[in-house]
Design a protein around this motif. Sequence first.
Motif, PDB file in Angstrom:
ATOM      1  N   ARG A   1      44.611  29.576  31.076  1.00  0.00           N
ATOM      2  CA  ARG A   1      46.170  30.347  31.563  1.00  0.00           C
ATOM      3  C   ARG A   1      46.492  30.942  32.285  1.00  0.00           C
ATOM      4  NH1 ARG A   1      49.998  29.453  25.695  1.00  0.00           N
ATOM      5  NH2 ARG A   1      51.013  30.211  27.400  1.00  0.00           N
ATOM      6  N   ALA A   2      45.378  32.104  32.618  1.00  0.00           N
ATOM      7  CA  ALA A   2      44.945  33.159  33.227  1.00  0.00           C
ATOM      8  C   ALA A   2      45.832  33.097  34.535  1.00  0.00           C
ATOM      9  CB  ALA A   2      43.512  32.878  33.102  1.00  0.00           C
ATOM     10  N   VAL A   3      46.728  34.556  34.859  1.00  0.00           N
ATOM     11  CA  VAL A   3      47.298  34.426  35.362  1.00  0.00           C
ATOM     12  C   VAL A   3      47.520  35.420  36.730  1.00  0.00           C
ATOM     13  CG1 VAL A   3      49.686  35.393  36.685  1.00  0.00           C
ATOM     14  CG2 VAL A   3      49.079  34.417  34.234  1.00  0.00           C
ATOM     15  N   LEU A   4      46.214  34.573  37.601  1.00  0.00           N
ATOM     16  CA  LEU A   4      46.239  35.240  39.065  1.00  0.00           C
ATOM     17  C   LEU A   4      46.855  35.639  40.414  1.00  0.00           C
ATOM     18  CD1 LEU A   4      43.474  36.539  40.328  1.00  0.00           C
ATOM     19  CD2 LEU A   4      42.688  34.485  41.337  1.00  0.00           C
ATOM     20  N   GLU A   5      46.850  37.433  40.431  1.00  0.00           N
ATOM     21  CA  GLU A   5      47.961  37.604  41.677  1.00  0.00           C
ATOM     22  C   GLU A   5      47.487  38.661  42.433  1.00  0.00           C
ATOM     23  OE1 GLU A   5      50.805  39.572  39.315  1.00  0.00           O
ATOM     24  OE2 GLU A   5      51.562  38.340  38.919  1.00  0.00           O
ATOM     25  N   THR A   6      47.689  37.606  44.027  1.00  0.00           N
ATOM     26  CA  THR A   6      46.384  38.504  45.469  1.00  0.00           C
ATOM     27  C   THR A   6      48.201  39.447  45.756  1.00  0.00           C
ATOM     28  OG1 THR A   6      47.580  36.924  46.500  1.00  0.00           O
ATOM     29  CG2 THR A   6      45.307  36.399  44.895  1.00  0.00           C
ATOM     30  N   GLY A   7      47.415  40.888  45.475  1.00  0.00           N
ATOM     31  CA  GLY A   7      47.880  41.499  47.081  1.00  0.00           C
ATOM     32  C   GLY A   7      47.523  41.622  47.946  1.00  0.00           C
ATOM     33  N   GLU A   8      47.426  42.795  49.004  1.00  0.00           N
ATOM     34  CA  GLU A   8      46.915  43.394  50.305  1.00  0.00           C
ATOM     35  C   GLU A   8      46.015  43.970  50.113  1.00  0.00           C
ATOM     36  OE1 GLU A   8      49.332  45.470  53.058  1.00  0.00           O
ATOM     37  OE2 GLU A   8      50.325  43.599  53.566  1.00  0.00           O
ATOM     38  N   ASP A   9      45.761  44.279  49.050  1.00  0.00           N
ATOM     39  CA  ASP A   9      44.591  45.599  48.638  1.00  0.00           C
ATOM     40  C   ASP A   9      44.284  45.755  46.975  1.00  0.00           C
ATOM     41  OD1 ASP A   9      45.322  47.499  51.367  1.00  0.00           O
ATOM     42  OD2 ASP A   9      46.722  48.220  49.730  1.00  0.00           O
ATOM     43  N   VAL A  10      44.723  45.026  46.191  1.00  0.00           N
ATOM     44  CA  VAL A  10      43.812  44.011  44.673  1.00  0.00           C
ATOM     45  C   VAL A  10      44.272  42.847  44.943  1.00  0.00           C
ATOM     46  CG1 VAL A  10      45.999  45.102  43.633  1.00  0.00           C
ATOM     47  CG2 VAL A  10      43.847  45.710  42.771  1.00  0.00           C
TER      48      VAL A  10
ATOM     49  N   ALA B   1      54.495  34.243  32.907  1.00  0.00           N
ATOM     50  CA  ALA B   1      53.525  34.526  32.933  1.00  0.00           C
ATOM     51  C   ALA B   1      52.946  35.874  32.167  1.00  0.00           C
ATOM     52  CB  ALA B   1      54.305  35.339  34.285  1.00  0.00           C
ATOM     53  N   ALA B   2      53.962  36.249  31.247  1.00  0.00           N
ATOM     54  CA  ALA B   2      53.878  37.161  29.967  1.00  0.00           C
ATOM     55  C   ALA B   2      52.589  36.189  28.861  1.00  0.00           C
ATOM     56  CB  ALA B   2      54.444  38.015  29.665  1.00  0.00           C
ATOM     57  N   MET B   3      53.494  35.158  28.613  1.00  0.00           N
ATOM     58  CA  MET B   3      52.897  34.210  27.893  1.00  0.00           C
ATOM     59  C   MET B   3      51.917  33.538  28.091  1.00  0.00           C
ATOM     60  SD  MET B   3      54.911  35.269  25.471  1.00  0.00           S
ATOM     61  CE  MET B   3      54.957  36.473  25.492  1.00  0.00           C
ATOM     62  N   ASP B   4      50.878  33.394  29.131  1.00  0.00           N
ATOM     63  CA  ASP B   4      50.366  32.668  29.810  1.00  0.00           C
ATOM     64  C   ASP B   4      49.199  33.823  30.020  1.00  0.00           C
ATOM     65  OD1 ASP B   4      50.867  30.783  30.303  1.00  0.00           O
ATOM     66  OD2 ASP B   4      51.561  30.896  32.498  1.00  0.00           O
ATOM     67  N   GLY B   5      49.519  35.353  30.349  1.00  0.00           N
ATOM     68  CA  GLY B   5      48.883  36.464  30.352  1.00  0.00           C
ATOM     69  C   GLY B   5      47.823  36.770  28.606  1.00  0.00           C
ATOM     70  N   GLN B   6      48.919  36.488  27.902  1.00  0.00           N
ATOM     71  CA  GLN B   6      48.519  36.823  26.209  1.00  0.00           C
ATOM     72  C   GLN B   6      47.737  35.303  25.727  1.00  0.00           C
ATOM     73  OE1 GLN B   6      52.070  37.878  24.494  1.00  0.00           O
ATOM     74  NE2 GLN B   6      52.557  39.570  26.049  1.00  0.00           N
TER      75      GLN B   6
END
Length: 390
Positions: A317-326, A283-288
């Motif tokens: 290679r963008a990484v999308l993470e979904t939370g309750e508020d963000v 995930a870190a390599m994808d985000g960079q």
Amino acid sequence: MTDLSIAACLGEDFLAQALHREHRHLPGAIDVAGLMTWDDLNHILGSHRLEPPRMRLSRDGETLLVGGYTAPVATRRHTVWHRLHPAELHARLLEGASLALDSVDELHPPLARLCEAIERKLRTRVQANLYASWTSTEGFGVHWDDHDTVIVQLDGAKRWRIYGTTRPFPLYRDIEDPGEAPTEPIADLVLRPGDVLYVPRGVWHAVSADQGVRSLHVTCGLQTHTATDLMAWVSEQLLTHEDWRRDLPLLAAPDGQADVVDGMRKRLAELLDDPTLLARYRAAMDGQAVGRMVPSLPYVDGVPADPRLRVRMTTARAVLETGEDVVTLSAAGSVFEFAPEAEAVLRPLIDGRTVDLGALAETAGLGLEDVAGLVQELVAGQAAVVGSLL
């Protein structure tokens, strides 16, 4: 070329059985129409100053002197560049030289899309090099590459002799020589337009256009990720701990040095015991991953709320993470945080689509001004590009 077609041509069992393990030949796997033509190559060679080694000729494993197919041109600013001499270029190619053009994905959008499709599937940086040959003379001899490759035959035919490995997983900077190449091939293949070939790193191979026709193919090289790369990333994570930033006690007594090393070992073991370590690294390599940077001219002062303006991501290679508020997006070395409603805007872009601002606003149920503002954040962070003709 889409993620689906790349996945389909590589095969459902590719990740489990072939990736990093064995070569795979896939005859007629994809439709290469519109991917790269001889006219496209002529245009690139004629409209760019491609200094060696970006563009080079090779024969029998040797790189030809640039003076054999170019003419030096002195500018009024007292710089010199090498302009292609078409007649001399043709002569060298007829004499058995092969033409190689590195990073052609930066010069030709269809090949950039091919690389991005592979990146989206295999989650690693991909660079495309183009090769053209006219004779049975081998351009590079029997050799191995320090990275995995996905080869697509574009025109004509190319013979590939695969010899296997003598040192598994060799590196560009290695501590041992792989020795001499095997003498007998384990596979003898002829690639024709639409054929795909996967070759892991370290596999000796020889390539020649010995089928009586010219050949044009593209080689997509995959960036490696080894345990050494992981440890380099882990060492950066350890910098949060004071004992990993402190100077080593090189002049201390042996007992004191042993205590420090033991403390380092325990701290490192804590990190390596994390079962999610490789997932976090990926995930870190994808985000960079910065992707292929493209300006958004003429929109230098912001993204206008124009429903016809098109937008796409600059990285596959963008990484999308979904939370309750963000909703958190990691892309092109930047991290963005948006309200949950932004997921509907970001999801088609993450999937590699090029979308009108108006369509994004309608899909997300948001105002056009809001979507334009969100996209402006992505453009400012180099994660997206906008334009009318994307």
